[in-house]
Enzyme design. Structure first.
Site, PDB file in Angstrom:
ATOM      1  N   LYS A  85      12.286  -4.094   4.939  1.00  0.00           N
ATOM      2  CA  LYS A  85      13.064  -2.869   5.538  1.00  0.00           C
ATOM      3  C   LYS A  85      12.179  -1.886   6.188  1.00  0.00           C
ATOM      4  O   LYS A  85      11.211  -1.401   5.353  1.00  0.00           O
ATOM      5  CB  LYS A  85      14.150  -2.569   4.610  1.00  0.00           C
ATOM      6  CG  LYS A  85      15.051  -3.600   4.011  1.00  0.00           C
ATOM      7  CD  LYS A  85      16.031  -3.337   3.225  1.00  0.00           C
ATOM      8  CE  LYS A  85      15.614  -2.470   1.691  1.00  0.00           C
ATOM      9  NZ  LYS A  85      14.763  -3.464   0.653  1.00  0.00           N
ATOM     10  N   HIS A  97      19.397   4.732   0.394  1.00  0.00           N
ATOM     11  CA  HIS A  97      18.702   5.268  -0.742  1.00  0.00           C
ATOM     12  C   HIS A  97      19.243   6.586  -1.183  1.00  0.00           C
ATOM     13  O   HIS A  97      18.906   7.625  -1.857  1.00  0.00           O
ATOM     14  CB  HIS A  97      17.189   5.588  -0.405  1.00  0.00           C
ATOM     15  CG  HIS A  97      16.842   4.160  -0.131  1.00  0.00           C
ATOM     16  ND1 HIS A  97      16.624   3.763   1.250  1.00  0.00           N
ATOM     17  CD2 HIS A  97      16.040   3.268  -0.989  1.00  0.00           C
ATOM     18  CE1 HIS A  97      15.902   2.772   1.245  1.00  0.00           C
ATOM     19  NE2 HIS A  97      15.487   2.229  -0.065  1.00  0.00           N
ATOM     20  N   GLY A 149      12.786  -1.285  -3.225  1.00  0.00           N
ATOM     21  CA  GLY A 149      13.190  -0.674  -4.488  1.00  0.00           C
ATOM     22  C   GLY A 149      14.618  -1.462  -4.815  1.00  0.00           C
ATOM     23  O   GLY A 149      15.292  -2.006  -4.216  1.00  0.00           O
ATOM     24  N   SER A 150      14.786  -1.011  -6.150  1.00  0.00           N
ATOM     25  CA  SER A 150      15.848  -1.615  -6.964  1.00  0.00           C
ATOM     26  C   SER A 150      17.038  -0.754  -6.816  1.00  0.00           C
ATOM     27  O   SER A 150      16.991   0.480  -6.024  1.00  0.00           O
ATOM     28  CB  SER A 150      15.774  -1.821  -8.361  1.00  0.00           C
ATOM     29  OG  SER A 150      14.427  -2.849  -8.480  1.00  0.00           O
ATOM     30  N   GLY A 151      18.374  -1.154  -7.103  1.00  0.00           N
ATOM     31  CA  GLY A 151      19.326  -0.198  -6.886  1.00  0.00           C
ATOM     32  C   GLY A 151      20.064  -0.815  -5.687  1.00  0.00           C
ATOM     33  O   GLY A 151      21.185  -0.194  -5.365  1.00  0.00           O
ATOM     34  N   HIS A 152      19.897  -1.874  -5.123  1.00  0.00           N
ATOM     35  CA  HIS A 152      20.443  -2.430  -3.920  1.00  0.00           C
ATOM     36  C   HIS A 152      21.183  -3.704  -4.164  1.00  0.00           C
ATOM     37  O   HIS A 152      21.576  -4.325  -3.252  1.00  0.00           O
ATOM     38  CB  HIS A 152      19.470  -2.596  -2.725  1.00  0.00           C
ATOM     39  CG  HIS A 152      18.666  -1.328  -2.409  1.00  0.00           C
ATOM     40  ND1 HIS A 152      19.355  -0.062  -2.041  1.00  0.00           N
ATOM     41  CD2 HIS A 152      17.385  -1.124  -2.282  1.00  0.00           C
ATOM     42  CE1 HIS A 152      18.469   0.730  -1.796  1.00  0.00           C
ATOM     43  NE2 HIS A 152      17.296   0.179  -1.836  1.00  0.00           N
ATOM     44  N   ASP A 194       7.927   1.123   1.987  1.00  0.00           N
ATOM     45  CA  ASP A 194       7.835  -0.294   1.858  1.00  0.00           C
ATOM     46  C   ASP A 194       6.953  -0.954   3.224  1.00  0.00           C
ATOM     47  O   ASP A 194       6.262  -1.772   2.615  1.00  0.00           O
ATOM     48  CB  ASP A 194       9.277  -0.746   2.225  1.00  0.00           C
ATOM     49  CG  ASP A 194      10.298  -0.528   1.414  1.00  0.00           C
ATOM     50  OD1 ASP A 194      10.864  -1.557   0.513  1.00  0.00           O
ATOM     51  OD2 ASP A 194      10.872   0.652   1.367  1.00  0.00           O
TER      52      ASP A 194
END
Lengths: 220, 332
Positions: free
Chosen positions: B104, B219, B53-56, B109
């Site tokens: 991860k 998250h 996911g994006s945001g990391h 995922d």
């Protein structure tokens, strides 16, 4: 049941099911996301909205069989939803499509077989057991209720109605459970006291089926 | 919600355009949402891709480049990339020596990469191996959970296996190395605030001003318990103790990362690292390398995570090897 003359479920009704599910995730998307923020990562509603919007575009041109229709739905969900819901709902429809094959309509028993394959696909992909606090806790009881209603003489519409009611009970029963699968499991006992978002969206899916098959068609 | 965005629905697409504009050394496939090296590595070398996911950020796109990843697949914010994206990237980066997926351990995922591996192998015959990072000691690794989450160790692992692939180690060796790193690393995180997913528009969980969440993932999912806010010296102990309790780190040189969650000022991170370094020294952990900064974040969450990897001379050599990415750069 939609087609009172022949007692079968048509492709148009299946598309109606998808449209009803799309409408339901739009209507309840914020609620799904709220459930997900309690024990997950706050994206369940928005992911399903994106996925079902893509599905309705994908099925605008009607495929030539139920199997092709459902497989198209599955691939679209797999490629547009992401998260855990994408593979799980995607696998649901991909397996349903494989079970439906070249049929152009389904009778009540054929629909039962399609739903069974779909739910078994979800179990295989997610490796969940009943009581793990997942979508299977709604889909499992729904499938059993569908089969039981069929065995006692209900038509597809009646069986779908029974399935939707069982899914809702299964969803409600997830509230006191401790999650053993998925992100909610990281919370340990703190997952207790929250309805599982996957079981809530799965209930919308079965409710949408019941609404699409109802005669006269009901609002989802 | 106060964010520098245009539209919550377009955050990822807009960010990918920005990444492309900022980094001419990268190539962005906007359709599949994959970030590649502009210059692919040479034939016959193992390729490594990751994603999530994006945001990391900077994970994972910030770690694409010589010495580290060949490609990163970007999902929606906090949502796994989809199998078609990952399959496309897998086929594109293969230089004939196979591809390692670094995943991860999060349910979504794992399932999406699993479907992607099946698709890519069926389409092109590329050999795909997977390592699932699982280093978060906040999660009990038992049949009662989805297993430990993959968090900070993912950064260290991508660096080390990236170096091994670059120097020509074959896929089996790279996989074994990845497993060795995964076995020897542990992480723990705390949060002072929640974070706000753009599409949700409000914080993912409520956290009172005077409390912190112990054992958070990446998250914005809640952790395992809440405790009163404490001085950095006590917070350091909340990070160091469970990490060292889970795996003895006294016997080998350690690579240590103190990571900011996105909303933590660097000065606070350094305050915390001072305390962490003191506790590690007291515990007899020989720290050989260290990273302090924002490497695997949770949007605007304030908080930090500690990762300790028990290394050896070989891992230190691979750690020190040149790396040229926007997120990590040395030796070049």
């Amino acid at each position: 049941m939609a087609d009172t003359d022949t007692g079968t479920v048509t492709q148009a009704q299946l598309v109606g099911w998808l449209a009803a599910f799309r409408d339901a995730v739009h209507e309840h998307g914020a609620h799904l996301t709220e459930l997900d923020s309690a024990i997950g990562d706050a994206d369940h509603g928005s992911n399903l909205v994106r996925g079902m919007d893509a599905v309705m575009v994908a099925v605008e041109a009607p495929p030539d069989s139920v199997g092709a229709l459902l497989k198209k739905v599955g691939m679209t969900l797999v490629t547009s939803v992401g998260g855990a819901s994408g593979p799980l709902y995607g696998t649901f429809f991909l397996r349903a499509g494989t079970a439906a094959g070249d049929a152009t309509e389904l009778d009540a028993a054929a629909l039962a077989a399609v739903l069974r394959a779909a739910v078994e696909g979800v179990v295989a992909r997610g490796k969940a057991d009943r009581g793990d606090k997942t979508m299977y806790d709604a889909l499992g009881p729904a499938l059993e209720a569908y089969d039981a209603a069929l065995a006692s003489g209900a038509d597809a519409a009646g069986a779908a109605r029974a399935a939707a009611d069982a899914a809702a009970r299964g969803r409600d029963a997830t509230e006191p459970m401790q999650a053993l699968k998925g992100r909610a499991s990281y919370l340990g006992e703190r997952s207790i006291g929250h309805v599982d978002p996957g079981s809530a969206s799965a209930t919308l899916l079965v409710e949408a089926l019941a609404a699409a098959l109802a005669d006269p068609p009901a609002d989802p | 919600m106060k964010k520098l965005i245009n539209d919550p629905a377009n955050v990822l697409a807009d960010a990918l355009r920005g990444i492309e504009a900022a980094h001419p050394e990268l190539r962005v496939d906007h359709q599949h949402r994959v970030i590649y090296r502009a210059e692919p590595k040479q034939d016959g070398r193992v390729a490594i891709i990751s994603g999530g996911g994006s945001g990391h950020e900077p994970l994972h796109g910030g770690f694409v480049g010589p010495g580290m990843l060949d490609a990163a697949c970007a999902g929606e914010v906090f949502t796994s990339p989809t199998p078609d994206q990952v399959a496309e990237a897998t086929t594109a980066v293969d230089r004939g020596a196979g591809v390692l997926h670094v995943v991860k351990n999060y349910t979504g995922d794992v399932m999406n990469f699993e479907m992607a591996g099946e698709l890519a192998a069926a389409d092109s015959g590329v050999r795909v191996e997977t390592v699932v990072t699982a280093d978060d000691v906040a999660v009990q690794d038992s049949t009662y959970t989805a297993g430990r989450r993959g968090v900070g160790l993912t950064v260290l692992l991508e660096k080390i296996v990236g170096a091994a692939a670059e120097e020509g180690q074959d896929l089996d060796a790279v996989v074994a190395l990845a497993q060795r790193v995964n076995d020897a690393g542990r992480s723990m995180g705390i949060a002072l605030t929640s974070c706000t997913v753009p599409a949700a528009g409000k914080p993912t969980f409520d956290l009172p001003e005077d409390e912190m969440e112990v054992g958070v993932g990446i998250h914005g999912e809640p952790g395992r318990r809440r405790v009163p806010l404490a001085p950095a010296s006590e917070v350091a102990a909340l990070l160091v103790e469970p990490v060292l309790a889970d795996r003895d780190a006294t016997g080998s040189p350690a690579i240590v990362m103190l990571n900011g969650m996105g909303g933590t000022p660097l000065i606070e991170l350094y305050v915390l690292y001072g305390e962490v370094a003191r506790l590690l020294a007291d515990a007899g952990v020989p720290v050989a390398r260290r990273l302090v900064g924002n490497y695997i974040t949770s949007l605007d969450m304030a908080g930090a995570s500690l990762t300790v990897l028990g290394a050896d001379e070989d891992l230190l050599r691979l750690w020190d090897a040149p790396v040229d990415t926007s997120g990590l750069r040395w030796g070049v």
